[in-house]
Design a protein around this motif. Structure first.
Motif, PDB file in Angstrom:
ATOM      1  N   ASP A  85       0.820  -1.212   0.000  1.00 11.36           N
ATOM      2  CA  ASP A  85       0.000   0.000   0.000  1.00 11.36           C
ATOM      3  C   ASP A  85       0.853   1.261   0.000  1.00 11.36           C
ATOM      4  OD1 ASP A  85      -2.266  -1.552   0.096  1.00 11.36           O
ATOM      5  OD2 ASP A  85      -2.290  -1.614   2.280  1.00 11.36           O
ATOM      6  N   GLU A  86       2.090   1.135   0.489  1.00 10.21           N
ATOM      7  CA  GLU A  86       2.968   2.305   0.553  1.00 10.21           C
ATOM      8  C   GLU A  86       3.961   2.334  -0.605  1.00 10.21           C
ATOM      9  OE1 GLU A  86       4.800   1.596   4.460  1.00 10.21           O
ATOM     10  OE2 GLU A  86       3.617   3.278   5.190  1.00 10.21           O
ATOM     11  N   CYS A  87       3.996   1.252  -1.366  1.00  7.26           N
ATOM     12  CA  CYS A  87       5.048   1.090  -2.371  1.00  7.26           C
ATOM     13  C   CYS A  87       4.734   1.903  -3.625  1.00  7.26           C
ATOM     14  CB  CYS A  87       5.207  -0.384  -2.715  1.00  7.26           C
ATOM     15  SG  CYS A  87       6.476  -0.713  -3.915  1.00  7.26           S
ATOM     16  N   PRO A  88       5.704   2.647  -4.141  1.00  6.32           N
ATOM     17  CA  PRO A  88       5.453   3.484  -5.321  1.00  6.32           C
ATOM     18  C   PRO A  88       5.586   2.736  -6.648  1.00  6.32           C
ATOM     19  CG  PRO A  88       7.676   3.866  -4.503  1.00  6.32           C
ATOM     20  CD  PRO A  88       7.068   2.832  -3.604  1.00  6.32           C
ATOM     21  N   LEU A  89       6.056   1.488  -6.628  1.00  7.21           N
ATOM     22  CA  LEU A  89       6.334   0.803  -7.889  1.00  7.21           C
ATOM     23  C   LEU A  89       5.048   0.434  -8.629  1.00  7.21           C
ATOM     24  CD1 LEU A  89       9.304  -1.514  -6.884  1.00  7.21           C
ATOM     25  CD2 LEU A  89       9.322   0.854  -7.629  1.00  7.21           C
ATOM     26  N   GLU A  90       5.202   0.311  -9.939  1.00 10.74           N
ATOM     27  CA  GLU A  90       4.051   0.082 -10.824  1.00 10.74           C
ATOM     28  C   GLU A  90       3.669  -1.403 -10.828  1.00 10.74           C
ATOM     29  OE1 GLU A  90       3.671   0.621 -15.464  1.00 10.74           O
ATOM     30  OE2 GLU A  90       4.715   2.311 -14.520  1.00 10.74           O
ATOM     31  N   ARG A  91       2.373  -1.660 -10.615  1.00  5.03           N
ATOM     32  CA  ARG A  91       1.934  -3.055 -10.514  1.00  5.03           C
ATOM     33  C   ARG A  91       1.102  -3.479 -11.710  1.00  5.03           C
ATOM     34  NH1 ARG A  91      -0.362  -2.865  -4.695  1.00  5.03           N
ATOM     35  NH2 ARG A  91       0.645  -0.831  -4.756  1.00  5.03           N
ATOM     36  N   GLU A  92       1.199  -4.754 -12.039  1.00 11.38           N
ATOM     37  CA  GLU A  92       0.372  -5.314 -13.114  1.00 11.38           C
ATOM     38  C   GLU A  92      -0.282  -6.588 -12.614  1.00 11.38           C
ATOM     39  OE1 GLU A  92       3.058  -5.904 -16.333  1.00 11.38           O
ATOM     40  OE2 GLU A  92       3.427  -3.761 -16.566  1.00 11.38           O
ATOM     41  N   GLU A  93      -1.056  -7.205 -13.487  1.00 18.36           N
ATOM     42  CA  GLU A  93      -1.627  -8.521 -13.174  1.00 18.36           C
ATOM     43  C   GLU A  93      -0.483  -9.512 -12.964  1.00 18.36           C
ATOM     44  OE1 GLU A  93      -4.608 -11.288 -12.512  1.00 18.36           O
ATOM     45  OE2 GLU A  93      -4.837  -9.126 -12.792  1.00 18.36           O
ATOM     46  N   LYS A  94      -0.542 -10.266 -11.849  1.00 22.69           N
ATOM     47  CA  LYS A  94       0.593 -11.126 -11.526  1.00 22.69           C
ATOM     48  C   LYS A  94       0.434 -12.544 -12.061  1.00 22.69           C
ATOM     49  CE  LYS A  94       2.042  -8.717  -7.400  1.00 22.69           C
ATOM     50  NZ  LYS A  94       1.479  -7.506  -7.969  1.00 22.69           N
ATOM     51  N   ARG A  95       1.431 -12.995 -12.804  1.00 20.64           N
ATOM     52  CA  ARG A  95       1.536 -14.401 -13.196  1.00 20.64           C
ATOM     53  C   ARG A  95       3.010 -14.741 -13.177  1.00 20.64           C
ATOM     54  NH1 ARG A  95      -2.661 -16.289 -13.255  1.00 20.64           N
ATOM     55  NH2 ARG A  95      -2.154 -18.414 -13.729  1.00 20.64           N
ATOM     56  N   ILE A  96       3.446 -15.378 -12.136  1.00 20.19           N
ATOM     57  CA  ILE A  96       4.877 -15.624 -12.012  1.00 20.19           C
ATOM     58  C   ILE A  96       5.200 -17.029 -12.504  1.00 20.19           C
ATOM     59  CG2 ILE A  96       6.811 -15.720 -10.397  1.00 20.19           C
ATOM     60  CD1 ILE A  96       5.105 -13.830  -8.627  1.00 20.19           C
ATOM     61  N   LEU A 100      11.189 -12.465  -4.988  1.00 20.42           N
ATOM     62  CA  LEU A 100      10.334 -12.711  -3.835  1.00 20.42           C
ATOM     63  C   LEU A 100      10.304 -11.477  -2.933  1.00 20.42           C
ATOM     64  CD1 LEU A 100       8.608 -14.836  -2.304  1.00 20.42           C
ATOM     65  CD2 LEU A 100      10.636 -15.318  -0.961  1.00 20.42           C
ATOM     66  N   CYS A 101       9.352 -10.597  -3.184  1.00 16.50           N
ATOM     67  CA  CYS A 101       9.179  -9.394  -2.375  1.00 16.50           C
ATOM     68  C   CYS A 101       7.975  -9.637  -1.493  1.00 16.50           C
ATOM     69  CB  CYS A 101       8.952  -8.188  -3.286  1.00 16.50           C
ATOM     70  SG  CYS A 101       8.723  -6.651  -2.382  1.00 16.50           S
ATOM     71  N   LEU A 102       8.157  -9.569  -0.175  1.00 20.24           N
ATOM     72  CA  LEU A 102       7.097  -9.980   0.745  1.00 20.24           C
ATOM     73  C   LEU A 102       6.224  -8.825   1.206  1.00 20.24           C
ATOM     74  CD1 LEU A 102       9.147 -12.525   2.856  1.00 20.24           C
ATOM     75  CD2 LEU A 102       7.687 -12.942   0.895  1.00 20.24           C
ATOM     76  N   GLY A 103       6.271  -7.714   0.467  1.00 17.48           N
ATOM     77  CA  GLY A 103       5.491  -6.539   0.851  1.00 17.48           C
ATOM     78  C   GLY A 103       4.014  -6.814   1.056  1.00 17.48           C
ATOM     79  N   CYS A 128       7.153   0.869   7.400  1.00 18.09           N
ATOM     80  CA  CYS A 128       8.512   1.296   7.080  1.00 18.09           C
ATOM     81  C   CYS A 128       8.538   2.320   5.946  1.00 18.09           C
ATOM     82  CB  CYS A 128       9.356   0.088   6.701  1.00 18.09           C
ATOM     83  SG  CYS A 128       8.685  -0.795   5.292  1.00 18.09           S
ATOM     84  N   GLY A 129       7.383   2.559   5.292  1.00 15.54           N
ATOM     85  CA  GLY A 129       7.388   3.455   4.144  1.00 15.54           C
ATOM     86  C   GLY A 129       7.959   2.803   2.903  1.00 15.54           C
ATOM     87  N   ALA A 130       7.897   1.474   2.844  1.00 23.22           N
ATOM     88  CA  ALA A 130       8.393   0.713   1.685  1.00 23.22           C
ATOM     89  C   ALA A 130       9.818   1.121   1.311  1.00 23.22           C
ATOM     90  CB  ALA A 130       7.446   0.863   0.491  1.00 23.22           C
ATOM     91  N   GLN A 131      10.686   1.176   2.298  1.00 22.63           N
ATOM     92  CA  GLN A 131      12.072   1.590   2.053  1.00 22.63           C
ATOM     93  C   GLN A 131      12.785   0.698   1.050  1.00 22.63           C
ATOM     94  OE1 GLN A 131      13.995   1.555   5.838  1.00 22.63           O
ATOM     95  NE2 GLN A 131      12.997   3.391   6.561  1.00 22.63           N
ATOM     96  N   CYS A 132      12.686  -0.620   1.260  1.00 30.65           N
ATOM     97  CA  CYS A 132      13.450  -1.530   0.407  1.00 30.65           C
ATOM     98  C   CYS A 132      12.936  -1.553  -1.033  1.00 30.65           C
ATOM     99  CB  CYS A 132      13.487  -2.928   1.021  1.00 30.65           C
ATOM    100  SG  CYS A 132      14.374  -2.968   2.570  1.00 30.65           S
ATOM    101  N   PRO A 133      11.626  -1.821  -1.267  1.00 30.71           N
ATOM    102  CA  PRO A 133      11.168  -1.836  -2.657  1.00 30.71           C
ATOM    103  C   PRO A 133      11.428  -0.513  -3.374  1.00 30.71           C
ATOM    104  CG  PRO A 133       9.438  -2.617  -1.202  1.00 30.71           C
ATOM    105  CD  PRO A 133      10.545  -2.151  -0.330  1.00 30.71           C
ATOM    106  N   SER A 134      11.368   0.611  -2.650  1.00 28.41           N
ATOM    107  CA  SER A 134      11.632   1.899  -3.287  1.00 28.41           C
ATOM    108  C   SER A 134      13.064   1.963  -3.806  1.00 28.41           C
ATOM    109  CB  SER A 134      11.427   3.051  -2.299  1.00 28.41           C
ATOM    110  OG  SER A 134      10.177   2.941  -1.700  1.00 28.41           O
ATOM    111  N   ALA A 135      13.956   1.182  -3.192  1.00 32.42           N
ATOM    112  CA  ALA A 135      15.341   1.150  -3.637  1.00 32.42           C
ATOM    113  C   ALA A 135      15.612  -0.111  -4.451  1.00 32.42           C
ATOM    114  CB  ALA A 135      16.278   1.212  -2.437  1.00 32.42           C
TER     115      ALA A 135
END
Lengths: 158, 305
Positions: free
Chosen positions: B185-196, B219-222, B229-236
């Protein structure tokens, strides 16, 4: 599981101990999906197929609804085994709930293995609404497997 | 004169990183410090354990406990803190959920001691220390399972803002509730439909820093981790390791993670099993002690004794 008191199930208190002494009767929690396996279990009942009475069935709408914490909680509370029974791949009422369950189940098993808990205590099977015999066989085999494993070590007094 | 509140800060087995995060409040410390009277804080002030033990019951307004109980001394300190504090805060993931070192709960204490003191590659004649040491606890339990706590502030470490928010709330006698949102919810990255279809290790391939890391197969466990934390790791462009533990509604962090992964992974069971050779380490990095698996094992070893 353990919260069910003998009073609430209507079973007299002494029943658990009236069996042959030393005989281990596993308590198995079975999650059945509404559309296939629960109907299959029903069919097994109405067709008077014989199976061990060790499985307590909980009906869920789809095996995809089963949170992994339900299974872990059951083992934590002392269930000797957890059986999950769903529709065959491709037959899911919600198209893919059973496949999601299969993927989750795979990861759950590797977690259990790594944590040192017998992964045989959980089992996933497919049984359709017409397969009362498959369901019966699944329960029978599950009981055999768990009898070999012995009681869940978390349960007080074995 | 400003009315001060008596505060005590204790470190059990931990890295003291939570203290660092507290000090990192930096200039804001000037606002907070005058409102506090430090009665115990071995990291900063020279008080000894007997000073803490000599305090009257419930005489500390706010007690912060960092770290988890690996030794019997930790256990004693935790109980003393509970007795002396009006409000006890489980501070940091170690305190709240057992922390990284609770991953040791996968083995018995005997195995751990042998591995650590006898079988280490760099040691010739090892021995297990038994003199003048407090002794180890059988396993690590989350502190809230040992004594009742009034507030849980997870994080490895909680950010300086988290600590400031919590402290300010406590000083003003206001409630402090954990958020129900997740890191996503805090992460700024762009999301799409997930199919891994394949999971990658962090060093494999090249991470696109603008797109959702999970979508890219890292494997991002956000999605299963509390949004503090303000999505520190995914933001970087670094996958979330889940060190803040789950949001309050989730009972078991790893169970939630595998439930979600099962829904988005387009892989055969065999591929999926091979993708995670160390599932406990991947899914319970900082909170294994609070998992069902660890509790089942605890119960098992208690029953077989």
């Amino acid at each position: 599981v353990s919260n069910v008191t003998p009073k609430s199930t209507g079973i007299p208190k002494s029943k658990g101990k009236s069996k042959v002494k030393g005989q281990f009767e596993p308590r198995i929690l079975a999650f059945c999906c509404n559309w296939c396996s629960y109907a299959g279990a029903d069919l097994a009942g109405t067709s008077r197929m014989q199976m061990p009475p060790n499985a307590r069935i909980i009906r869920v709408n789809c095996t995809g609804r089963i949170d992994m914490s339900f299974i872990l909680d059951a083992l934590y509370q002392g269930a000797d085994g957890v059986l999950i029974s769903g529709c065959h791949p491709g037959d899911c009422h919600y198209t893919s709930g059973n496949l999601k369950m299969e993927a989750r189940f795979t990861l759950l098993k590797s977690l259990l293995k790594q944590a040192g808990i017998s992964p045989e205590r959980v089992h996933l099977q497919w049984a359709s609404a017409a397969e009362g015999d498959v369901f019966t066989e699944g329960v029978t085999k599950m009981v055999e497997r768990i009898k070999k494993l012995g009681p869940n070590p978390t349960r007080k007094g074995g | 004169m400003v009315k001060t509140k008596r505060i005590a800060l204790t470190q059990l087995s931990s890295c003291w990183g939570c203290d660092q995060a507290l000090i990192d409040i930096h200039l804001k410390l000037l606002d907070v410090l005058p409102k506090l009277e430090i009665v115990y804080w071995p990291a900063v002030v020279d008080y000894k354990l007997h000073d803490l033990e000599a305090l009257p019951k419930n005489s500390i307004h706010i007690g912060l406990v960092e770290g988890s109980c690996r030794t019997n001394e930790d256990l004693h300190l935790l109980k003393v803190m509970r007795e002396k504090s009006k409000i006890l805060v489980a501070w940091g993931s170690c305190s709240a959920y057992g922390g990284v070192h609770s991953l040791a709960n996968q083995w018995d204490l005997k195995e751990l001691l042998e591995r650590k003191f006898l079988k280490v590659e760099t040691i010739d004649e090892g021995r297990i220390p038994d003199e003048n040491v407090p002794g180890f606890t059988e396993s690590i339990k989350p502190n809230p399972d040992i004594v009742p706590v009034d507030l849980v502030l997870p994080g490895c470490p909680p950010t300086s803002e988290n600590i400031l928010d919590a402290l300010t709330a406590l000083l003003e006698n206001k409630p402090y509730d954990l958020p129900t949102k997740t890191v996503c919810d805090e992460c700024p990255l762009e999301r799409e439909e997930k199919r891994i279809t394949k999971f990658h290790r962090t060093h494999e391939g090249k991470i696109d820093p603008t797109k959702c890391l999970l979508d890219q197969g890292y494997l991002c466990l956000g999605f299963a981790t509390i949004g503090l934390c303000g999505a520190q790791c995914p933001s970087a462009a670094t996958p979330c390791k889940g060190c803040f533990g789950p949001p309050p509604s989730v009972v078991d962090h790893g169970a939630k993670i595998i439930s979600a992964l099962g829904a988005i992974a387009d892989m055969t069971p065999e591929e999926l099993e091979a993708a995670f050779p160390d599932p406990i380490g991947s899914f319970y990095m900082a909170d294994y002690a609070s998992s069902y698996l660890s509790k089942i094992r605890d119960k098992m070893s208690r029953e077989t004794k």
